[in-house]
Design a protein around this motif. Sequence first.
Motif, PDB file in Angstrom:
ATOM      1  N   GLU A 190      35.588  47.711  38.104  1.00 21.83           N
ATOM      2  CA  GLU A 190      35.494  46.737  39.189  1.00 21.83           C
ATOM      3  C   GLU A 190      34.099  46.103  39.217  1.00 21.83           C
ATOM      4  O   GLU A 190      33.960  44.881  39.357  1.00 21.83           O
ATOM      5  CB  GLU A 190      35.785  47.458  40.511  1.00 21.83           C
ATOM      6  CG  GLU A 190      35.741  46.597  41.741  1.00 21.83           C
ATOM      7  CD  GLU A 190      35.999  47.420  42.990  1.00 21.83           C
ATOM      8  OE1 GLU A 190      36.215  48.639  42.870  1.00 21.83           O
ATOM      9  OE2 GLU A 190      35.971  46.841  44.086  1.00 21.83           O
ATOM     10  N   VAL A 191      33.066  46.937  39.060  1.00 22.49           N
ATOM     11  CA  VAL A 191      31.697  46.428  39.090  1.00 22.49           C
ATOM     12  C   VAL A 191      31.426  45.537  37.874  1.00 22.49           C
ATOM     13  O   VAL A 191      30.836  44.455  37.991  1.00 22.49           O
ATOM     14  CB  VAL A 191      30.695  47.608  39.129  1.00 22.49           C
ATOM     15  CG1 VAL A 191      29.267  47.097  38.949  1.00 22.49           C
ATOM     16  CG2 VAL A 191      30.819  48.370  40.441  1.00 22.49           C
ATOM     17  N   ALA A 192      31.863  45.979  36.683  1.00 22.42           N
ATOM     18  CA  ALA A 192      31.593  45.213  35.463  1.00 22.42           C
ATOM     19  C   ALA A 192      32.272  43.842  35.504  1.00 22.42           C
ATOM     20  O   ALA A 192      31.666  42.828  35.144  1.00 22.42           O
ATOM     21  CB  ALA A 192      32.068  46.007  34.247  1.00 22.42           C
ATOM     22  N   THR A 193      33.534  43.810  35.938  1.00 21.54           N
ATOM     23  CA  THR A 193      34.240  42.522  35.986  1.00 21.54           C
ATOM     24  C   THR A 193      33.666  41.622  37.078  1.00 21.54           C
ATOM     25  O   THR A 193      33.616  40.399  36.907  1.00 21.54           O
ATOM     26  CB  THR A 193      35.747  42.743  36.228  1.00 21.54           C
ATOM     27  OG1 THR A 193      35.921  43.598  37.360  1.00 21.54           O
ATOM     28  CG2 THR A 193      36.401  43.398  35.026  1.00 21.54           C
ATOM     29  N   SER A 194      33.200  42.217  38.178  1.00 23.44           N
ATOM     30  CA  SER A 194      32.580  41.408  39.240  1.00 23.44           C
ATOM     31  C   SER A 194      31.261  40.811  38.755  1.00 23.44           C
ATOM     32  O   SER A 194      30.952  39.644  39.021  1.00 23.44           O
ATOM     33  CB  SER A 194      32.336  42.276  40.484  1.00 23.44           C
ATOM     34  OG  SER A 194      33.553  42.754  41.014  1.00 23.44           O
ATOM     35  N   LEU A 195      30.473  41.625  38.021  1.00 22.81           N
ATOM     36  CA  LEU A 195      29.224  41.108  37.469  1.00 22.81           C
ATOM     37  C   LEU A 195      29.493  39.970  36.486  1.00 22.81           C
ATOM     38  O   LEU A 195      28.763  38.965  36.465  1.00 22.81           O
ATOM     39  CB  LEU A 195      28.467  42.233  36.758  1.00 22.81           C
ATOM     40  CG  LEU A 195      27.423  43.004  37.578  1.00 22.81           C
ATOM     41  CD1 LEU A 195      26.859  44.156  36.762  1.00 22.81           C
ATOM     42  CD2 LEU A 195      26.305  42.070  38.038  1.00 22.81           C
ATOM     43  N   THR A 196      30.541  40.122  35.685  1.00 23.49           N
ATOM     44  CA  THR A 196      30.896  39.066  34.732  1.00 23.49           C
ATOM     45  C   THR A 196      31.255  37.781  35.475  1.00 23.49           C
ATOM     46  O   THR A 196      30.851  36.676  35.072  1.00 23.49           O
ATOM     47  CB  THR A 196      32.087  39.514  33.864  1.00 23.49           C
ATOM     48  OG1 THR A 196      31.735  40.735  33.194  1.00 23.49           O
ATOM     49  CG2 THR A 196      32.430  38.466  32.821  1.00 23.49           C
ATOM     50  N   ALA A 197      31.989  37.917  36.575  1.00 29.18           N
ATOM     51  CA  ALA A 197      32.348  36.748  37.375  1.00 29.18           C
ATOM     52  C   ALA A 197      31.094  36.075  37.947  1.00 29.18           C
ATOM     53  O   ALA A 197      30.965  34.844  37.916  1.00 29.18           O
ATOM     54  CB  ALA A 197      33.294  37.162  38.511  1.00 29.18           C
ATOM     55  N   LEU A 198      30.151  36.887  38.440  1.00 27.73           N
ATOM     56  CA  LEU A 198      28.909  36.326  38.986  1.00 27.73           C
ATOM     57  C   LEU A 198      28.095  35.640  37.890  1.00 27.73           C
ATOM     58  O   LEU A 198      27.520  34.568  38.109  1.00 27.73           O
ATOM     59  CB  LEU A 198      28.085  37.436  39.649  1.00 27.73           C
ATOM     60  CG  LEU A 198      28.683  38.038  40.930  1.00 27.73           C
ATOM     61  CD1 LEU A 198      27.888  39.270  41.367  1.00 27.73           C
ATOM     62  CD2 LEU A 198      28.714  36.998  42.044  1.00 27.73           C
ATOM     63  N   VAL A 199      28.038  36.266  36.714  1.00 24.70           N
ATOM     64  CA  VAL A 199      27.313  35.655  35.593  1.00 24.70           C
ATOM     65  C   VAL A 199      27.935  34.307  35.233  1.00 24.70           C
ATOM     66  O   VAL A 199      27.233  33.338  34.914  1.00 24.70           O
ATOM     67  CB  VAL A 199      27.321  36.609  34.378  1.00 24.70           C
ATOM     68  CG1 VAL A 199      26.870  35.876  33.109  1.00 24.70           C
ATOM     69  CG2 VAL A 199      26.425  37.804  34.641  1.00 24.70           C
ATOM     70  N   ASN A 200      29.264  34.213  35.334  1.00 22.77           N
ATOM     71  CA  ASN A 200      29.957  32.971  34.994  1.00 22.77           C
ATOM     72  C   ASN A 200      29.934  31.952  36.128  1.00 22.77           C
ATOM     73  O   ASN A 200      30.562  30.894  36.018  1.00 22.77           O
ATOM     74  CB  ASN A 200      31.400  33.282  34.608  1.00 22.77           C
ATOM     75  CG  ASN A 200      31.494  33.928  33.236  1.00 22.77           C
ATOM     76  OD1 ASN A 200      30.680  33.648  32.353  1.00 22.77           O
ATOM     77  ND2 ASN A 200      32.481  34.799  33.056  1.00 22.77           N
ATOM     78  N   GLY A 201      29.245  32.293  37.238  1.00 23.79           N
ATOM     79  CA  GLY A 201      29.060  31.320  38.311  1.00 23.79           C
ATOM     80  C   GLY A 201      30.100  31.345  39.404  1.00 23.79           C
ATOM     81  O   GLY A 201      30.135  30.450  40.254  1.00 23.79           O
ATOM     82  N   TYR A 202      30.964  32.357  39.436  1.00 22.85           N
ATOM     83  CA  TYR A 202      31.980  32.451  40.476  1.00 22.85           C
ATOM     84  C   TYR A 202      31.435  33.197  41.699  1.00 22.85           C
ATOM     85  O   TYR A 202      30.538  34.038  41.587  1.00 22.85           O
ATOM     86  CB  TYR A 202      33.222  33.185  39.954  1.00 22.85           C
ATOM     87  CG  TYR A 202      33.942  32.431  38.861  1.00 22.85           C
ATOM     88  CD1 TYR A 202      34.790  31.366  39.172  1.00 22.85           C
ATOM     89  CD2 TYR A 202      33.777  32.779  37.523  1.00 22.85           C
ATOM     90  CE1 TYR A 202      35.452  30.665  38.168  1.00 22.85           C
ATOM     91  CE2 TYR A 202      34.426  32.083  36.516  1.00 22.85           C
ATOM     92  CZ  TYR A 202      35.264  31.031  36.845  1.00 22.85           C
ATOM     93  OH  TYR A 202      35.897  30.335  35.853  1.00 22.85           O
ATOM     94  N   GLU A 203      31.999  32.911  42.863  1.00 29.15           N
ATOM     95  CA  GLU A 203      31.666  33.620  44.092  1.00 29.15           C
ATOM     96  C   GLU A 203      32.717  34.697  44.358  1.00 29.15           C
ATOM     97  O   GLU A 203      33.898  34.522  44.011  1.00 29.15           O
ATOM     98  CB  GLU A 203      31.607  32.656  45.273  1.00 29.15           C
ATOM     99  CG  GLU A 203      30.454  31.659  45.213  1.00 29.15           C
ATOM    100  CD  GLU A 203      29.097  32.331  45.366  1.00 29.15           C
ATOM    101  OE1 GLU A 203      29.018  33.378  46.052  1.00 29.15           O
ATOM    102  OE2 GLU A 203      28.109  31.816  44.797  1.00 29.15           O
ATOM    103  N   LEU A 204      32.289  35.807  44.939  1.00 31.54           N
ATOM    104  CA  LEU A 204      33.212  36.894  45.258  1.00 31.54           C
ATOM    105  C   LEU A 204      33.555  36.827  46.739  1.00 31.54           C
ATOM    106  O   LEU A 204      32.660  36.685  47.580  1.00 31.54           O
ATOM    107  CB  LEU A 204      32.577  38.249  44.922  1.00 31.54           C
ATOM    108  CG  LEU A 204      32.095  38.427  43.479  1.00 31.54           C
ATOM    109  CD1 LEU A 204      31.530  39.833  43.287  1.00 31.54           C
ATOM    110  CD2 LEU A 204      33.224  38.182  42.484  1.00 31.54           C
ATOM    111  N   ASN A 205      34.837  36.934  47.068  1.00 34.20           N
ATOM    112  CA  ASN A 205      35.262  36.840  48.465  1.00 34.20           C
ATOM    113  C   ASN A 205      35.250  38.203  49.145  1.00 34.20           C
ATOM    114  O   ASN A 205      36.228  38.608  49.775  1.00 34.20           O
ATOM    115  CB  ASN A 205      36.649  36.215  48.556  1.00 34.20           C
ATOM    116  CG  ASN A 205      37.683  37.013  47.782  1.00 34.20           C
ATOM    117  OD1 ASN A 205      37.330  37.962  47.063  1.00 34.20           O
ATOM    118  ND2 ASN A 205      38.942  36.635  47.921  1.00 34.20           N
ATOM    119  N   ARG A 206      34.168  38.943  48.985  1.00 31.01           N
ATOM    120  CA  ARG A 206      34.008  40.248  49.611  1.00 31.01           C
ATOM    121  C   ARG A 206      32.515  40.514  49.766  1.00 31.01           C
ATOM    122  O   ARG A 206      31.681  39.805  49.185  1.00 31.01           O
ATOM    123  CB  ARG A 206      34.675  41.338  48.780  1.00 31.01           C
ATOM    124  CG  ARG A 206      34.232  41.357  47.334  1.00 31.01           C
ATOM    125  CD  ARG A 206      35.114  42.199  46.472  1.00 31.01           C
ATOM    126  NE  ARG A 206      35.141  43.585  46.936  1.00 31.01           N
ATOM    127  CZ  ARG A 206      35.836  44.535  46.341  1.00 31.01           C
ATOM    128  NH1 ARG A 206      36.578  44.244  45.290  1.00 31.01           N
ATOM    129  NH2 ARG A 206      35.815  45.780  46.796  1.00 31.01           N
TER     130      ARG A 206
END
Length: 308
Positions: A84-100
């Motif tokens: 969960e942490v690794a995929t969230s970090l990847t999303a942040l690196v790619n410029g996405y926002e997390l809805n949590r």
Amino acid sequence: MQTIGLPTCTVGEIKNRADLVVYWGSNPAEAHPRHPSRYAVTAKGLFTPTGKKGRTIVTIDVRPTASSRMADIAFQIRPNTDYEVATSLTALVNGYELNRTEVGGVPVAEWKVLADKLKSCKFGIICWGMGITMSRGKTMNAIALLKLAQALNRFTKFSGMPMRGHGNVVGIAQVMTWQTGYPFSVNFSRGYPRYNPGEFSVADLVARKEIDAAMIMAADAVGHLPGKTSEHLRSIPLIAIDPKESDTTKVATVVIPVAQAAVAAGGMSYRMDHIPLKMKKVVDSPWPTDREILERIIAKVVAKKDCG
């Protein structure tokens, strides 16, 4: 790794170039003490002349460790949230926002700061250990970390490397890869190699009690597999081939002593970063080498098969 590939490097490149090192599910201060001092933390290299002063050390683990105490940034996450942490970090690196607001028990704002640090370093490396491969997700956790490294390579130079343990454990992975195309967890029962971590890996086969005999070579499976898992090994016929006494040789049905590699037997060993190192024999031994033992066993099996 068969899914995404391995963006890796040598430990020499870590020493000379890495200005950001992430230890994830790994405790090198106790498990690999020469790794921080010789390559990744205090070592001074060609482009890292100030050693630790010029590096950022990050640890991500489920508990405080000796390694987290030497880190500049230490994250303590909830157990089994590595994927969960690794995929969230990847999303942040790619410029996405997390809805949590938090991931793995750590505020998203702190992960954003880390994502920016990862993107802005000159040369980064993620070194992961058994905290990744033996927690929920197992191989998928490693794939998630490699995808993170892959995403970071859009911004900087980033690599990944498993913190392998035990003597020459990389060697069998290298040989299996060039012989079958797969590094581990290979099943030959149908006459051709099949690969499936979690199904054909030793720990899982033993845990499910699917094997009724085992030959263990140059490894202490009884001492290193999880306690309840290793109990099954004690109840089945066990052959141990090892130059020294271990928890496995103590319970084995048959123990075959061999010459100690790099002392009484030459050969080739592979470093953690897959670099082959030639070993020389320096003393004589009354015992045969590992290779001689295997060749004798293979000859016996072939002879028995030819006789029907």
